[in-house]
Design a protein around this motif. Sequence first.
Motif, PDB file in Angstrom:
ATOM      1  N   ALA A   1      -5.439   5.566   7.363  1.00  0.00           N
ATOM      2  CA  ALA A   1      -5.970   5.910   8.679  1.00  0.00           C
ATOM      3  C   ALA A   1      -5.428   4.987   9.765  1.00  0.00           C
ATOM      4  CB  ALA A   1      -7.495   5.854   8.659  1.00  0.00           C
ATOM      5  N   ALA A   2      -4.952   3.789   9.359  1.00  0.00           N
ATOM      6  CA  ALA A   2      -4.420   2.815  10.315  1.00  0.00           C
ATOM      7  C   ALA A   2      -2.911   2.953  10.500  1.00  0.00           C
ATOM      8  CB  ALA A   2      -4.765   1.402   9.842  1.00  0.00           C
ATOM      9  N   MET A   3      -2.356   4.100  10.114  1.00  0.00           N
ATOM     10  CA  MET A   3      -0.908   4.293  10.179  1.00  0.00           C
ATOM     11  C   MET A   3      -0.382   4.578  11.587  1.00  0.00           C
ATOM     12  SD  MET A   3       0.129   6.409   6.744  1.00  0.00           S
ATOM     13  CE  MET A   3       1.653   6.963   7.500  1.00  0.00           C
ATOM     14  N   GLY A   4      -1.203   4.418  12.586  1.00  0.00           N
ATOM     15  CA  GLY A   4      -0.729   4.622  13.936  1.00  0.00           C
ATOM     16  C   GLY A   4      -0.810   6.074  14.362  1.00  0.00           C
ATOM     17  N   ALA A   5       0.028   6.437  15.344  1.00  0.00           N
ATOM     18  CA  ALA A   5      -0.107   7.720  16.022  1.00  0.00           C
ATOM     19  C   ALA A   5      -0.006   8.925  15.097  1.00  0.00           C
ATOM     20  CB  ALA A   5       0.929   7.826  17.141  1.00  0.00           C
ATOM     21  N   VAL A   6       0.813   8.855  14.039  1.00  0.00           N
ATOM     22  CA  VAL A   6       0.965  10.036  13.184  1.00  0.00           C
ATOM     23  C   VAL A   6      -0.256  10.273  12.302  1.00  0.00           C
ATOM     24  CG1 VAL A   6       3.483   9.783  13.121  1.00  0.00           C
ATOM     25  CG2 VAL A   6       2.105   8.870  11.250  1.00  0.00           C
ATOM     26  N   ALA A   7      -1.108   9.268  12.167  1.00  0.00           N
ATOM     27  CA  ALA A   7      -2.281   9.426  11.304  1.00  0.00           C
ATOM     28  C   ALA A   7      -3.201  10.533  11.794  1.00  0.00           C
ATOM     29  CB  ALA A   7      -3.050   8.109  11.204  1.00  0.00           C
ATOM     30  N   SER A   8      -3.152  10.818  13.092  1.00  0.00           N
ATOM     31  CA  SER A   8      -4.034  11.845  13.644  1.00  0.00           C
ATOM     32  C   SER A   8      -3.479  13.250  13.477  1.00  0.00           C
ATOM     33  CB  SER A   8      -4.289  11.577  15.132  1.00  0.00           C
ATOM     34  OG  SER A   8      -3.073  11.662  15.879  1.00  0.00           O
ATOM     35  N   THR A   9      -2.225  13.367  13.018  1.00  0.00           N
ATOM     36  CA  THR A   9      -1.602  14.692  12.932  1.00  0.00           C
ATOM     37  C   THR A   9      -1.212  15.096  11.524  1.00  0.00           C
ATOM     38  OG1 THR A   9       0.592  13.749  13.407  1.00  0.00           O
ATOM     39  CG2 THR A   9      -0.708  14.528  15.285  1.00  0.00           C
ATOM     40  N   VAL A  10      -1.149  14.159  10.586  1.00  0.00           N
ATOM     41  CA  VAL A  10      -0.796  14.516   9.208  1.00  0.00           C
ATOM     42  C   VAL A  10      -2.071  14.699   8.391  1.00  0.00           C
ATOM     43  CG1 VAL A  10       1.388  13.258   9.297  1.00  0.00           C
ATOM     44  CG2 VAL A  10      -0.644  12.120   8.411  1.00  0.00           C
ATOM     45  N   PRO A  11      -2.022  15.517   7.324  1.00  0.00           N
ATOM     46  CA  PRO A  11      -3.191  15.669   6.444  1.00  0.00           C
ATOM     47  C   PRO A  11      -3.332  14.450   5.544  1.00  0.00           C
ATOM     48  CG  PRO A  11      -1.348  16.987   5.642  1.00  0.00           C
ATOM     49  CD  PRO A  11      -0.899  16.374   6.930  1.00  0.00           C
ATOM     50  N   LEU A  12      -4.070  13.443   6.003  1.00  0.00           N
ATOM     51  CA  LEU A  12      -4.110  12.153   5.318  1.00  0.00           C
ATOM     52  C   LEU A  12      -4.559  12.266   3.865  1.00  0.00           C
ATOM     53  CD1 LEU A  12      -5.537   9.631   7.948  1.00  0.00           C
ATOM     54  CD2 LEU A  12      -3.185   9.858   7.140  1.00  0.00           C
ATOM     55  N   GLU A  13      -5.462  13.220   3.578  1.00  0.00           N
ATOM     56  CA  GLU A  13      -5.952  13.330   2.207  1.00  0.00           C
ATOM     57  C   GLU A  13      -4.830  13.687   1.238  1.00  0.00           C
ATOM     58  OE1 GLU A  13      -6.142  17.324   4.124  1.00  0.00           O
ATOM     59  OE2 GLU A  13      -6.712  15.285   4.691  1.00  0.00           O
ATOM     60  N   THR A  14      -3.792  14.379   1.713  1.00  0.00           N
ATOM     61  CA  THR A  14      -2.679  14.744   0.833  1.00  0.00           C
ATOM     62  C   THR A  14      -1.713  13.582   0.627  1.00  0.00           C
ATOM     63  OG1 THR A  14      -1.184  15.550   2.575  1.00  0.00           O
ATOM     64  CG2 THR A  14      -2.832  17.099   1.725  1.00  0.00           C
ATOM     65  N   TRP A  15      -1.861  12.517   1.418  1.00  0.00           N
ATOM     66  CA  TRP A  15      -0.970  11.363   1.312  1.00  0.00           C
ATOM     67  C   TRP A  15      -1.548  10.247   0.455  1.00  0.00           C
ATOM     68  CZ3 TRP A  15       3.989  10.650   3.019  1.00  0.00           C
ATOM     69  CH2 TRP A  15       4.517  11.655   3.835  1.00  0.00           C
ATOM     70  N   SER A  16      -2.749  10.403  -0.023  1.00  0.00           N
ATOM     71  CA  SER A  16      -3.419   9.320  -0.741  1.00  0.00           C
ATOM     72  C   SER A  16      -3.016   9.275  -2.214  1.00  0.00           C
ATOM     73  CB  SER A  16      -4.936   9.500  -0.632  1.00  0.00           C
ATOM     74  OG  SER A  16      -5.607   8.490  -1.343  1.00  0.00           O
ATOM     75  N   GLY A  17      -2.560   8.108  -2.672  1.00  0.00           N
ATOM     76  CA  GLY A  17      -2.282   7.876  -4.081  1.00  0.00           C
ATOM     77  C   GLY A  17      -1.234   8.791  -4.671  1.00  0.00           C
ATOM     78  N   ARG A  18      -0.150   9.041  -3.947  1.00  0.00           N
ATOM     79  CA  ARG A  18       0.868   9.981  -4.408  1.00  0.00           C
ATOM     80  C   ARG A  18       2.061   9.272  -5.040  1.00  0.00           C
ATOM     81  NH1 ARG A  18       0.184  15.008  -2.413  1.00  0.00           N
ATOM     82  NH2 ARG A  18       1.261  15.521  -4.358  1.00  0.00           N
ATOM     83  N   GLU A  19       2.676   9.941  -6.012  1.00  0.00           N
ATOM     84  CA  GLU A  19       3.920   9.481  -6.640  1.00  0.00           C
ATOM     85  C   GLU A  19       4.800  10.702  -6.858  1.00  0.00           C
ATOM     86  OE1 GLU A  19       5.413   6.457 -10.098  1.00  0.00           O
ATOM     87  OE2 GLU A  19       3.870   7.893 -10.683  1.00  0.00           O
ATOM     88  N   LEU A  20       5.894  10.776  -6.108  1.00  0.00           N
ATOM     89  CA  LEU A  20       6.768  11.945  -6.123  1.00  0.00           C
ATOM     90  C   LEU A  20       8.225  11.517  -6.227  1.00  0.00           C
ATOM     91  CD1 LEU A  20       5.229  13.883  -3.076  1.00  0.00           C
ATOM     92  CD2 LEU A  20       4.716  14.276  -5.493  1.00  0.00           C
ATOM     93  N   LEU A  21       9.047  12.417  -6.743  1.00  0.00           N
ATOM     94  CA  LEU A  21      10.492  12.237  -6.692  1.00  0.00           C
ATOM     95  C   LEU A  21      11.126  13.574  -6.329  1.00  0.00           C
ATOM     96  CD1 LEU A  21      12.789  10.121  -8.889  1.00  0.00           C
ATOM     97  CD2 LEU A  21      13.474  12.447  -8.337  1.00  0.00           C
ATOM     98  N   ALA A  22      11.913  13.570  -5.251  1.00  0.00           N
ATOM     99  CA  ALA A  22      12.624  14.772  -4.818  1.00  0.00           C
ATOM    100  C   ALA A  22      14.088  14.644  -5.201  1.00  0.00           C
ATOM    101  CB  ALA A  22      12.499  14.959  -3.313  1.00  0.00           C
TER     102      ALA A  22
END
Length: 407
Positions: free
Chosen positions: A286-307
């Motif tokens: 939530a303290a990620m600055g301006a983009v925190a208000s526009t991204v779906p923060l719940e989808t960013w929590s505790g993620r591990e991905l490889l593209a």
Amino acid sequence: MDGTATRGAAEVVVAGHICLDVIPAMPEMKDGMGTMLVPGKLVDIGSARIATGGAVSNTGLALHRLGVPAKLMGKIGDDLFGGAIARVLRDYGQELADGMIVSPGEPTSYTLVVSPPNIDRIFLHCTGANDTFAAGDLREEALEGARLFHFGYPPLMRRMYADGGGELGGLLAKAKRRGLTVSLDLAKPDPASPAGEADWRGIFVKALPYVDVFLPSFEEILYMLRREHYDALAAAHGSDLLPFADGPLLRELAEELLALGAAVVALKLGEHGLYLRTTDDADRLAAMGAVASTVPLETWSGRELLAPCFEVAVAGTTGAGDCTIAGFLAGLLKGLGPEACVGGAVAVGACNVEQADATSGVPTWEAVQARMAAGWRKRGVRLSLPGWREDEQGIWHGPAEKGFRQG
């Protein structure tokens, strides 16, 4: 120019290292770069392309081409190379040159880029005026209206790593206090240089609490956090260490960086793609600055991905990592979730390597998305990823991911 942002208030300020790249056309070297590096040998090459390089130019112009309004802030001299950089930027848009800092009497940075087809490039680099870039050079009025501040290549900027990195921490803190989301990229220093001998873990202790999105390469961060491991691998296997970036090691490195203060860590893996690990601390997200208000923060929590990367014909790899970063930041600014951000990042990086220079292969964001939607094939994963699973979009999910279910 096709694929550029319209003039207007900048959403992102890209600051840090900038230089003039001299890129000669190179023939294919089927027997490797060593066949060229022979004392006294004359190598027949093609005409040279002159372009701007470094994080400010590569990431900034890639964002511009994707359609994201950007302001560029680098330090140049009042010499011939400095004038060339300003002219190149003005060709993209006058506003892109307006943020440059001209320092009379200082030399402009330049790089000779040796980049044969299908071989990773070699840089012969002069840091020039980048060495004197300091926190005081970041004018707070330049941040007005922006949502994200990206800083690149502090290992190639002497003031940023000298004296334990206090200058870098101060600069990032200045942007963070203004409420911007802060992202940071690195570059691998010459091991024998002062930057190569700096205490990077100590520098990260000062800098990463102000960094929301940290985007180094695997090799850079392995060198800086685990020098003995890096040296042992390099001694045994040479310069290409990416095949040893297995799932457990990537996770260990990323989680150490999260513990030092970053909220999102993305490790660039060259031809193997992009690894993402995020904090599960809701307050830090939530303290990620301006983009925190526009991204779906719940989808960013505790993620591990490889593209994984997309399949392309590689013309050159100059700027590939910087353009991958531009794709990631563009997705973040558009309010997307982590799968879309990592997928867009590797897609933009793949477009970049279809051209020999650093940014001309980057189209609009919409064109990138259309190419992906049309069934653009991904490369197979060749890293060891024990316990990982692949989703229907070709994104791999790691066992450290929140809510992971092995399929």
